[in-house]
Design a protein around this motif. Sequence first.
Motif, PDB file in Angstrom:
ATOM      1  N   LEU A 260      12.554  24.511  28.960  1.00 54.30           N
ATOM      2  CA  LEU A 260      12.531  24.312  30.407  1.00 54.30           C
ATOM      3  C   LEU A 260      13.807  23.634  30.875  1.00 54.30           C
ATOM      4  CD1 LEU A 260       8.902  23.019  31.113  1.00 54.30           C
ATOM      5  CD2 LEU A 260       9.791  25.350  31.384  1.00 54.30           C
ATOM      6  N   ALA A 261      14.254  23.999  32.073  1.00 55.44           N
ATOM      7  CA  ALA A 261      15.330  23.269  32.733  1.00 55.44           C
ATOM      8  C   ALA A 261      14.782  21.927  33.198  1.00 55.44           C
ATOM      9  CB  ALA A 261      15.866  24.070  33.913  1.00 55.44           C
ATOM     10  N   ALA A 262      15.652  20.941  33.318  1.00 51.66           N
ATOM     11  CA  ALA A 262      15.223  19.600  33.720  1.00 51.66           C
ATOM     12  C   ALA A 262      14.486  19.598  35.054  1.00 51.66           C
ATOM     13  CB  ALA A 262      16.424  18.660  33.747  1.00 51.66           C
ATOM     14  N   PRO A 263      14.961  20.311  36.095  1.00 48.22           N
ATOM     15  CA  PRO A 263      14.217  20.304  37.363  1.00 48.22           C
ATOM     16  C   PRO A 263      12.802  20.852  37.222  1.00 48.22           C
ATOM     17  CG  PRO A 263      16.459  21.081  37.704  1.00 48.22           C
ATOM     18  CD  PRO A 263      16.254  21.014  36.228  1.00 48.22           C
ATOM     19  N   GLU A 264      12.631  21.914  36.425  1.00 46.56           N
ATOM     20  CA  GLU A 264      11.296  22.464  36.231  1.00 46.56           C
ATOM     21  C   GLU A 264      10.411  21.492  35.452  1.00 46.56           C
ATOM     22  OE1 GLU A 264       8.004  24.718  36.440  1.00 46.56           O
ATOM     23  OE2 GLU A 264       9.860  24.933  37.592  1.00 46.56           O
ATOM     24  N   ARG A 265      10.984  20.815  34.468  1.00 46.34           N
ATOM     25  CA  ARG A 265      10.230  19.822  33.710  1.00 46.34           C
ATOM     26  C   ARG A 265       9.730  18.719  34.638  1.00 46.34           C
ATOM     27  NH1 ARG A 265       8.053  19.964  28.703  1.00 46.34           N
ATOM     28  NH2 ARG A 265       9.979  20.870  27.870  1.00 46.34           N
ATOM     29  N   LEU A 266      10.579  18.275  35.535  1.00 43.72           N
ATOM     30  CA  LEU A 266      10.165  17.239  36.481  1.00 43.72           C
ATOM     31  C   LEU A 266       9.042  17.728  37.388  1.00 43.72           C
ATOM     32  CD1 LEU A 266      13.659  15.762  37.378  1.00 43.72           C
ATOM     33  CD2 LEU A 266      11.745  14.480  36.390  1.00 43.72           C
ATOM     34  N   ARG A 267       9.131  18.973  37.826  1.00 42.16           N
ATOM     35  CA  ARG A 267       8.073  19.510  38.690  1.00 42.16           C
ATOM     36  C   ARG A 267       6.732  19.537  37.972  1.00 42.16           C
ATOM     37  NH1 ARG A 267      12.258  22.836  40.870  1.00 42.16           N
ATOM     38  NH2 ARG A 267      11.972  24.427  39.247  1.00 42.16           N
ATOM     39  N   GLN A 268       6.758  19.773  36.684  1.00 44.78           N
ATOM     40  CA  GLN A 268       5.508  19.820  35.929  1.00 44.78           C
ATOM     41  C   GLN A 268       4.931  18.444  35.635  1.00 44.78           C
ATOM     42  OE1 GLN A 268       5.757  22.216  32.400  1.00 44.78           O
ATOM     43  NE2 GLN A 268       6.526  24.035  33.468  1.00 44.78           N
ATOM     44  N   LEU A 269       5.781  17.437  35.511  1.00 43.45           N
ATOM     45  CA  LEU A 269       5.310  16.138  35.053  1.00 43.45           C
ATOM     46  C   LEU A 269       5.015  15.135  36.154  1.00 43.45           C
ATOM     47  CD1 LEU A 269       7.531  15.431  31.889  1.00 43.45           C
ATOM     48  CD2 LEU A 269       5.198  16.324  31.985  1.00 43.45           C
ATOM     49  N   VAL A 270       5.868  15.047  37.177  1.00 40.60           N
ATOM     50  CA  VAL A 270       5.738  13.942  38.127  1.00 40.60           C
ATOM     51  C   VAL A 270       4.902  14.350  39.327  1.00 40.60           C
ATOM     52  CG1 VAL A 270       7.995  13.109  37.366  1.00 40.60           C
ATOM     53  CG2 VAL A 270       7.829  14.434  39.473  1.00 40.60           C
ATOM     54  N   ASP A 271       4.420  13.350  40.057  1.00 42.37           N
ATOM     55  CA  ASP A 271       3.661  13.609  41.278  1.00 42.37           C
ATOM     56  C   ASP A 271       4.561  14.272  42.310  1.00 42.37           C
ATOM     57  OD1 ASP A 271       1.604  12.330  39.991  1.00 42.37           O
ATOM     58  OD2 ASP A 271       1.902  10.413  41.018  1.00 42.37           O
ATOM     59  N   PRO A 272       4.017  15.184  43.115  1.00 40.58           N
ATOM     60  CA  PRO A 272       4.833  15.890  44.117  1.00 40.58           C
ATOM     61  C   PRO A 272       5.571  14.921  45.045  1.00 40.58           C
ATOM     62  CG  PRO A 272       2.671  16.910  43.926  1.00 40.58           C
ATOM     63  CD  PRO A 272       2.615  15.655  43.108  1.00 40.58           C
ATOM     64  N   ASP A 273       6.847  15.226  45.284  1.00 37.71           N
ATOM     65  CA  ASP A 273       7.698  14.481  46.219  1.00 37.71           C
ATOM     66  C   ASP A 273       7.875  13.014  45.838  1.00 37.71           C
ATOM     67  OD1 ASP A 273       7.926  16.799  47.856  1.00 37.71           O
ATOM     68  OD2 ASP A 273       5.991  16.316  48.781  1.00 37.71           O
ATOM     69  N   SER A 274       7.629  12.672  44.581  1.00 33.83           N
ATOM     70  CA  SER A 274       7.778  11.257  44.197  1.00 33.83           C
ATOM     71  C   SER A 274       9.097  10.970  43.483  1.00 33.83           C
ATOM     72  CB  SER A 274       6.623  10.834  43.283  1.00 33.83           C
ATOM     73  OG  SER A 274       6.699  11.476  42.021  1.00 33.83           O
ATOM     74  N   PHE A 275       9.804  12.011  43.025  1.00 31.29           N
ATOM     75  CA  PHE A 275      11.017  11.767  42.252  1.00 31.29           C
ATOM     76  C   PHE A 275      12.180  11.409  43.166  1.00 31.29           C
ATOM     77  CE2 PHE A 275      14.979  13.185  40.181  1.00 31.29           C
ATOM     78  CZ  PHE A 275      14.919  12.405  39.033  1.00 31.29           C
ATOM     79  N   VAL A 276      12.857  10.320  42.828  1.00 27.01           N
ATOM     80  CA  VAL A 276      14.055   9.883  43.541  1.00 27.01           C
ATOM     81  C   VAL A 276      15.163   9.718  42.512  1.00 27.01           C
ATOM     82  CG1 VAL A 276      15.095   8.112  44.989  1.00 27.01           C
ATOM     83  CG2 VAL A 276      12.673   8.683  45.280  1.00 27.01           C
TER      84      VAL A 276
ATOM     85  N   THR B 159      13.539   7.744  39.424  1.00 22.97           N
ATOM     86  CA  THR B 159      12.233   7.095  39.405  1.00 22.97           C
ATOM     87  C   THR B 159      11.201   8.032  40.013  1.00 22.97           C
ATOM     88  OG1 THR B 159      12.618   6.034  41.550  1.00 22.97           O
ATOM     89  CG2 THR B 159      13.254   4.795  39.580  1.00 22.97           C
ATOM     90  N   ALA B 160       9.943   7.856  39.632  1.00 19.22           N
ATOM     91  CA  ALA B 160       8.878   8.714  40.142  1.00 19.22           C
ATOM     92  C   ALA B 160       7.548   8.051  39.831  1.00 19.22           C
ATOM     93  CB  ALA B 160       8.952  10.109  39.519  1.00 19.22           C
ATOM     94  N   THR B 161       6.476   8.730  40.216  1.00 17.15           N
ATOM     95  CA  THR B 161       5.144   8.334  39.772  1.00 17.15           C
ATOM     96  C   THR B 161       4.530   9.499  39.005  1.00 17.15           C
ATOM     97  OG1 THR B 161       4.102   9.083  41.834  1.00 17.15           O
ATOM     98  CG2 THR B 161       4.788   6.766  41.712  1.00 17.15           C
ATOM     99  N   ILE B 162       3.753   9.152  37.987  1.00 22.51           N
ATOM    100  CA  ILE B 162       3.016  10.139  37.203  1.00 22.51           C
ATOM    101  C   ILE B 162       1.551   9.715  37.243  1.00 22.51           C
ATOM    102  CG2 ILE B 162       2.707  11.204  34.942  1.00 22.51           C
ATOM    103  CD1 ILE B 162       5.604  10.633  34.317  1.00 22.51           C
ATOM    104  N   GLY B 163       0.743  10.492  37.945  1.00 23.98           N
ATOM    105  CA  GLY B 163      -0.643  10.094  38.124  1.00 23.98           C
ATOM    106  C   GLY B 163      -0.782   8.785  38.866  1.00 23.98           C
ATOM    107  N   GLY B 164       0.169   8.506  39.741  1.00 30.38           N
ATOM    108  CA  GLY B 164       0.140   7.277  40.521  1.00 30.38           C
ATOM    109  C   GLY B 164       0.782   6.086  39.839  1.00 30.38           C
ATOM    110  N   HIS B 165       1.243   6.234  38.607  1.00 26.94           N
ATOM    111  CA  HIS B 165       1.867   5.135  37.866  1.00 26.94           C
ATOM    112  C   HIS B 165       3.380   5.237  37.979  1.00 26.94           C
ATOM    113  CE1 HIS B 165      -1.984   4.072  36.059  1.00 26.94           C
ATOM    114  NE2 HIS B 165      -2.162   5.364  35.838  1.00 26.94           N
ATOM    115  N   ARG B 166       4.011   4.182  38.464  1.00 29.86           N
ATOM    116  CA  ARG B 166       5.458   4.174  38.646  1.00 29.86           C
ATOM    117  C   ARG B 166       6.167   4.124  37.300  1.00 29.86           C
ATOM    118  NH1 ARG B 166       6.802  -0.721  40.746  1.00 29.86           N
ATOM    119  NH2 ARG B 166       8.911   0.021  41.201  1.00 29.86           N
TER     120      ARG B 166
END
Length: 569
Positions: free
Chosen positions: A43-59, A100-107
């Motif tokens: 996977l490309a890094a952007p796609e990996r982030l889309r799969q792992l982090v909460d929507p619109d949480s990545f900064v 930074t992001a949240t995963i399942g609400g965890h920062r």
Amino acid sequence: MTATAPREGQLWSRCDGCATLLYRKRLRRNLDVCPECGAHARLAAPERLRQLVDPDSFVALPDQPAEVDPIDFVDLVPYPHRLIAARAGTGLAEAVVCGTATIGGHRCALAVMDFRFLGGSLGCAVGELVTRAAERALADRVPLVLVTASGGARMQEGALALMQMATVSQAVAGLREAGLLTVSVLTDPTYGGVAASFATNTDVLLAESGTRMGFAGPRVIRQVTGGALPEGFQTADFLLRHGQVDMVVPRHALRGRLVSLLAAAGAGRPAASPPGVPRQGKPAPVGAAPTAPAGPADGDAWETVRLARHPGRPTTLDYLETAFDGFVELHGDRLGADCPAVVGGLARLDGRPVMVVGHQKGHSTAELVGRNFGMASPAGHRKALRLVRLAARLGLPVVTLVDTPGADPGVRAEEHGQAAAIAENILALTVLPTPVVAVITGEGGSGGALALAVADRVLMFQHAVYSVISPEGCAAILWPDRSAAPQAARALKLTGPDLCRLGIVDALVPEPAPAAHHDPQGAAVALRAALLVHLLPLLDVPTATLVRRRRQRFRRFGAARPDTRAGVR
């Protein structure tokens, strides 16, 4: 070989694993995992982030490192030209995306590598970005999640690339010192300088299914050794069997597993109090401490031994399913093996994160043989040591569940330092700066039991036993033959009431009548209640006081008290 995710716009793609022609939209819905053979495409890094982090949480981290070409490297083309081509082909500034992001609400802070960019190689800019991600995690006091995909250090930057291994590792060490969780998600491939530094020096290692990881690649190893490699060499399953990773996770379960880890480890909570400072908050009120009736322990010690050894008796994994919540098992000693006789990981008790480590026997003959009857090898003791030290770094209390005839007495165990492994566990638990409660759930045999039973509170199930040696072993040495085992059992004072009188055990955990194996659920309820009574008050004890009292506890066994000398004799 793992497939590469097809480019956007393609309607069809062929799986590199099974050569099946797949409809692109179907493949994307399946997270770029072949539905026919299970091959995981890179996977490309952007796609990996889309799969792992909460929507619109990545900064993304705001600062980009400066342009570097430190040694003016030129092979077929100048190094800057390669950088330009990589940026044009990937749309990324470098081989890692950090933020930074949240995963399942965890920062958390994240660093996600992208193999498309010069093989995900570790250069000065990549090292700087990952280091900044770690520093951001430290500043925000949140966990760090690393997703690795790399061929190793970047050759075009010479020894300066090599130095990034130490630079990033130093940043990870800072998070360890602060008691913040670090997690590596190993993806295919992870090799060289990345594998030999920050990818494997985190607290928890998850390997995505299909991952290959190692220091030297298979081609290099074959060239150097001239020999054939074992089947499945350096694959995720190979790494798990050899104790190198905590778990292997298919892509569809990866996000959920991260959520569980972050939740169980108390992600984002304050670190453990420094020595001498009480922990904040009061424990939830619970009922009175459970006490066990006398039962056969006061009547027939040999009958208690037989009950403690009953194959239907609940095991550590049984209790983790019933008395605890959200258990996440962690595997391996990180040195070469994963002993099945010891299990452990993160769990929750009444909503509080804890580390649980225990012996695992099993019920059927196959399970007992596969788990070596709960007799830990040196790798098992070192796995337990790794987990309790992780608990101390994260400020989590430790619960140990003891059920073993003793440590593995085999030749290989001796060759791998069984005595030293037990000794190191005892020493580490003596000074561990976090509460420890040990529960003898079945057999507590000799040094193998004590390796998990140096604790602030030692509890014991009503029909459990705890002894310096088995009754059979004692009879063989001190009596004419092993048939004197019942007599030896009575002489050894190995039952709960005996050990409470000696001050070795603090309290007995009642068992459903007639014994725990008749009502495993009832035994789990009793265990949970006992742990809440004895563990929660320890959370408010300052760390220095906790360790001092634990050491005093074991110091008093140096000489028999007047009221116990007769029993000791």
